[in-house]
Design an enzyme around this catalytic site. Sequence first.
Site, PDB file in Angstrom:
ATOM      1  N   HIS A   1       0.810  -1.220   0.000  1.00  0.00           N
ATOM      2  CA  HIS A   1       0.000   0.000   0.000  1.00  0.00           C
ATOM      3  C   HIS A   1       0.842   1.269   0.000  1.00  0.00           C
ATOM      4  O   HIS A   1       0.334   2.350  -0.265  1.00  0.00           O
ATOM      5  CB  HIS A   1      -0.997  -0.004   1.163  1.00  0.00           C
ATOM      6  CG  HIS A   1      -0.410   0.232   2.512  1.00  0.00           C
ATOM      7  ND1 HIS A   1      -0.166  -0.792   3.409  1.00  0.00           N
ATOM      8  CD2 HIS A   1      -0.024   1.357   3.149  1.00  0.00           C
ATOM      9  CE1 HIS A   1       0.329  -0.288   4.529  1.00  0.00           C
ATOM     10  NE2 HIS A   1       0.440   1.018   4.387  1.00  0.00           N
TER      11      HIS A   1
ATOM     12  N   SER B   1       4.709   2.596   7.724  1.00  0.00           N
ATOM     13  CA  SER B   1       4.440   1.425   6.889  1.00  0.00           C
ATOM     14  C   SER B   1       5.700   0.955   6.188  1.00  0.00           C
ATOM     15  O   SER B   1       6.388   1.733   5.531  1.00  0.00           O
ATOM     16  CB  SER B   1       3.389   1.754   5.829  1.00  0.00           C
ATOM     17  OG  SER B   1       2.102   1.601   6.321  1.00  0.00           O
TER      18      SER B   1
ATOM     19  N   ASP C   1       0.342  -7.594   1.382  1.00  0.00           N
ATOM     20  CA  ASP C   1       0.743  -6.200   1.575  1.00  0.00           C
ATOM     21  C   ASP C   1       2.257  -6.052   1.580  1.00  0.00           C
ATOM     22  O   ASP C   1       2.818  -5.330   2.398  1.00  0.00           O
ATOM     23  CB  ASP C   1       0.157  -5.626   2.858  1.00  0.00           C
ATOM     24  CG  ASP C   1       0.215  -4.100   2.866  1.00  0.00           C
ATOM     25  OD1 ASP C   1       0.221  -3.497   1.791  1.00  0.00           O
ATOM     26  OD2 ASP C   1       0.274  -3.514   3.957  1.00  0.00           O
TER      27      ASP C   1
END
Length: 424
Positions: A157, A271, A187
């Site tokens: 993402h 992230s 992911d």
Amino acid sequence: MDYNNNHFSDENKETPAETTPEVHESEQQEEEFSTYKPKKEKKSGSKTGLHFFLGGLAGGLIAVVLIAVLLFSNILPLASTADENTSSDSSTANVVKTMASDDAEVSSNIDETSKAVVGVANLQQQSVWAGSQEAGTGSGIVYKKEDGKAYVVTNHHVVEGAEQVDIILNDDERLNAKVLGSDALTDLAILQVDGDKVTTVADLGTSKNLKVGETVLAIGNPLGMEFANTLTKGIISGLDRSVSMDTNGDQQPDWVTEVIQTDAAINPGNSGGALVNAKGQVIGINSMKIAQNAVEGIGFAIPIDAALPVMEQLEENGEIERPLIGISTASLNQVPPQYRSEIKLPEDVEGGMVVANVQEGSPAAKAGLQQFDVITEINGNKITTLLELRKFLYSDASIGEEVQVKFYRDGKLEKTEVTLTAKE
């Protein structure tokens, strides 16, 4: 992970990863059930409250409560957007031994590991006049240097929708990166850059023997590069957590990911950053948190042992090979009213997956499945949601396996054998 077409398919396709955790995510749609169009989410970073992985939880009552929180509250992916600065498959460590480091120094402590954590900038075309601009930033981990190239793992993402991806080193130097592969369900994404200016690679540990209460640190770039290489300390709050994710933006969970729970402070921009143990070894990849006023200190990381085989496949093949049936489906309660008259079921059948389209030449077509068939069971496993279908295909089934599919057609229960193939 959003879908641009009109209904679900069991075939993977790279699409935006939005999770309940917003994962997650990636199926081919056909032009059936044309009124069913999941809303496309904004790409990259943590601008949404549901982002992957952007996918219940073990432990008795705690698990039940946490599932409710995950499904009905905001779970925030940890990438930082350009205009948002505040937050509102198994392997062992033996795999690491095959990872070359060339002339780079392998991190031996937390300070060195922080040098192997880099910024990841997602550049997208904003307008004809403005050109490509930074749409969001996240973090990444340099895990290997070989043959003059350095390899970085980050979250899917973080880079989804990017026209260009840049790696930002500790000295603020930017290197253009090539996306070798990206997978919405796990992911994870793998980037490749010129290794001339990369001096440190992370020491990848193992998540096999972790214990609840063990000290961990999260390393990343919260809120963007202004706070690059921030370290926060906490403990492992839970292991083997199962997080349901919405990968296509329809507000329905369609994937489950196994994660490490930690209370180390993680924020948008983290992230793809590292979760490390007291020795500075990477034991997880930070990916998401629960963002809710009533909740504090619930963040999640992908275990490194689960990430390693995915990383290797993405590096070598650019994608993850998964079994394919060859159908586009929707659960009974998602079928538009104008098509419901085509579906005939006994009164005692309460759920199933309606076949919206059968791909020509696919295993489903060869097995005789047709539009408006309602699949209720595969190999004895109840199939009433896309989550259950995917979980069976991607966790319990294998390419080349023959499975028994039970379905209703014109109100009558029938069954057929389907031989699963790999996605082309």
